[in-house]
Design an enzyme around this catalytic site. Structure first.
Site, PDB file in Angstrom:
ATOM      1  CD  GLU A  57      -1.683  -2.386   1.703  1.00  0.00           C
ATOM      2  OE1 GLU A  57      -2.556  -3.272   1.776  1.00  0.00           O
ATOM      3  OE2 GLU A  57      -0.493  -2.554   2.084  1.00  0.00           O
ATOM      4  CG  PHE A 119     -10.086  -9.475  11.551  1.00  0.00           C
ATOM      5  CD1 PHE A 119      -8.848  -9.891  12.017  1.00  0.00           C
ATOM      6  CD2 PHE A 119     -10.330  -9.547  10.189  1.00  0.00           C
ATOM      7  CE1 PHE A 119      -7.879 -10.358  11.143  1.00  0.00           C
ATOM      8  CE2 PHE A 119      -9.375 -10.021   9.308  1.00  0.00           C
ATOM      9  CZ  PHE A 119      -8.143 -10.425   9.789  1.00  0.00           C
ATOM     10  CD  GLN A 120      -7.619  -7.251   7.783  1.00  0.00           C
ATOM     11  OE1 GLN A 120      -8.527  -6.986   6.985  1.00  0.00           O
ATOM     12  NE2 GLN A 120      -6.481  -7.815   7.405  1.00  0.00           N
ATOM     13  CE  LYS A 169     -17.330  -6.822   3.823  1.00  0.00           C
ATOM     14  NZ  LYS A 169     -16.628  -8.064   4.247  1.00  0.00           N
ATOM     15  CG  MET A 480      22.430  12.489   4.005  1.00  0.00           C
ATOM     16  SD  MET A 480      23.613  13.612   3.191  1.00  0.00           S
ATOM     17  CE  MET A 480      22.683  14.052   1.724  1.00  0.00           C
TER      18      MET A 480
END
Length: 581
Positions: A57, A119-120, A169, A480
């Site tokens: 993602e 969940f999630q 959802k 760096m």
């Protein structure tokens, strides 16, 4: 109401897809998952929307940024709830700091489960509140069209930035009449785009009076695509110009009045211009600490004109004499109108002084050091052979060398993570840029450290016919950070040595992901592999350049010090007393 005029009944998922089509989206970068899955059914049936299945993602968010920066349109990424949404966080923060217009659409658990640690589940609105321009949580399918229309408007107007639309959802699966809002009602959101005429006249007065003025140009000029207006302003006033890291290309580097990039790794001429100026004409820049150095010592004799579309930036870091709130394209156009025809001569001594600095402290790029390729030579040759390509950079030494050495002759062809400094930005941003500009050559210039964070998006490129080219500048270290350890930590190299010994073998890794893998170890091989990469346009190409690990970026202003303390090499600084103004 007659039957034929009734709004059509759509599921929230269908309403989301239709809304995205109506606002003109053509590409979405994303990954499906449980909470967002209902949206993927109508999305898969759309003939107007192309979905590109990324491998992470974070890659989706950076790809949306690359697409937005190349096209000037709003980039779109999509993820599911919980970890899918939280993986977008880095990209949203990056877009916020660099003012990139993207819309992130995330699934959320059903509205009845919100707040139950389902969940999630993650409170993605709460998590991203400080790093988005605005956000929505939609739990009713009827609200989806309005949220999407507003999100795209907010992302792309005023100071651009990221907007989050989190949709539960059940809002995606339930149905409601689809009503497209005829007008946007956003109380409190009315960006000022037209500058105040009085402030323009006052700015013009200071410009006429100044003996050592500088046009301090920031990324806002790029966002506003105010290139022609800037070129005319320079022509009218003959005032020297510096372009920040985010504004490279806003004025061609070859322009005689362009003094280069200011800041921590800017040119001596650009840093000197700001420090010795008596007037800073600041257009779309924000006095970032990487430009100002120790703020109390920055441009001590300068009055300040500061034009920005975001009023919160004006006076935030530096006291301003003439504040101008407005679209910088309009600001410059109105300044041009007021100044056109004026006699603005008398700047020859100032221009001559800065031109002398520019010539005396020009960057030198030797091809090898101790028989090993220098990264500066590699990047310079890449630019010389590729010309006006689109360039995306990772973060670190290679980013600074790219900003210093690439041929910035055309605007809008430079992508990098300026504000956040996000390692892993390069590959997915280059991917998004190539999707937005499929006919352009797109190079990503990455470090071996950055590349190992998001190189999986090469698989996305290979499977979706996105033939980007990636140059991996391999110095076997986090360059760096190693440079800072060399200069400020007594050469104690704690956890910056990547000890690669060709692990991974970058060309072999590239081949495994469906790309062409090439390598250059010698000067003779540099042009050969770049030319070969430019000839391959049917799949991604990765070119590893094995370079000297102790190469450093110069000039340099150490963090927290004055710009007057700029170093041109280790223990070597310009002798300002010798530089007669």
């Amino acid at each position: 109401m007659a039957e034929s005029h009734k709004p059509k009944e759509l599921t929230g998922a269908q309403a989301l897809v239709e809304s995205l089509e109506r606002v003109g989206v053509d590409v979405i970068f994303g990954i499906p998952g449980g909470a967002i899955l209902p949206a993927y059914d109508p999305l898969g049936q759309s003939t107007l929307l192309r979905h590109i299945l990324v491998r992470h993602e974070q890659g989706a968010a950076h790809a949306a940024e690359g697409y937005a920066m190349t096209t000037g349109r709003v980039g779109v990424c999509m993820a599911t709830s919980g970890p899918g949404a939280t993986n977008l966080v880095t990209g949203l923060a990056d877009a916020m700091l660099d003012s990139v217009p993207i819309v992130a659409i995330t699934g959320q658990v059903s509205s009845a489960a919100i707040g139950t640690d389902a969940f999630q589940e993650a409170d993605i609105r709460g998590i991203t509140f400080p790093i988005t321009k605005h956000s929505y949580l939609v739990t009713n399918p009827a609200d989806i069209p309005g949220a999407i229309r507003a999100a795209f408007h907010i992302a792309s107007t005023g100071r651009p930035g990221p907007v989050l639309v989190d949709i539960s959802k059940d809002a995606l699966t339930d149905s409601a009449p689809f009503v497209w809002p005829p007008a946007l009602e956003l109380p409190g959101y009315k960006p000022t785009t037209t500058p105040h005429a009085k402030q323009i006249r006052e700015a013009a007065r200071l410009i006429r009076e100044a003996e050592r003025p500088v046009l301090y140009i920031g990324g806002g000029v790029v966002k506003a695509q105010a290139y022609e207006e800037l070129a005319e302003l320079v022509k009218i006033t003959q005032i020297p110009v510096v372009t920040t890291l985010m504004a490279r290309g806003a004025l061609p580097d070859s322009h005689p009045l362009h003094m280069g990039m200011p800041g921590m790794h800017g040119t001596v001429a650009a840093v000197g211009a700001l420090q010795r100026s008596d007037l800073l004409i600041t257009l779309g820049a924000r006095f970032d600490d990487r430009v100002t150095g120790k703020l109390s010592t920055f441009a001590p004799d300068a009055k300040v004109i500061h034009a920005d579309i975001d009023p919160a930036e004006i006076g935030k870091n530096r006291v301003v004499d003439v504040p101008i709130v407005g679209d910088v394209k309009k600001v410059i156009a109105e300044l041009n109108q007021v100044l056109r025809g004026d006699d603005l001569g008398g700047l020859e001594p100032w221009v001559g002084y800065l031109t002398g600095l520019k010539e005396k402290y020009a960057t030198d790029t030797e091809a090898t050091k101790d028989g090993v390729l220098t990264p500066q030579y590699v990047i310079k040759r890449l630019g010389e052979l590729s010309g006006d390509a689109i360039y995306a950079a990772g973060v670190g030494q290679h980013q600074m060398w790219a900003a210093q050495l690439l041929p910035f002759e055309k605007p809008g062809r430079w992508l990098n993570s300026g504000g956040a400094g996000t390692m892993g930005y390069c590959v997915p941003a280059a991917m998004g840029a190539k999707v937005g500009a499929p006919d352009e050559v797109v190079w990503g210039i990455d470090g071996d450290g950055c590349f190992q964070m998001t190189n999986q998006e090469l698989v996305t490129c290979a499977l979706n016919d996105i033939p980007i080219k990636i140059a991996v500048i391999n110095n076997e270290s986090l360059g760096m950070v190693r440079q800072w350890q060399t200069l400020f930590y007594g050469e104690r190299y704690s956890n910056t040595d990547l000890k690669s010994r060709r692990v991974p073998d970058f060309p072999m890794l590239a081949e495994a992901m469906g790309a062409v893998g090439l390598r250059a170890d010698t000067v003779e091989e540099v042009d050969e592999v770049i030319t070969k990469a430019l000839e391959i346009n049917d799949r991604p190409v990765v070119v590893e350049f094995v370079v000297h690990k102790d190469a450093m970026v110069w000039p340099m202003v150490a963090a927290g010090t004055s710009n007057d303390d700029i170093m041109i090499a280790k223990d070597l600084a310009p002798d300002w007393e010798e530089e007669i103004l």
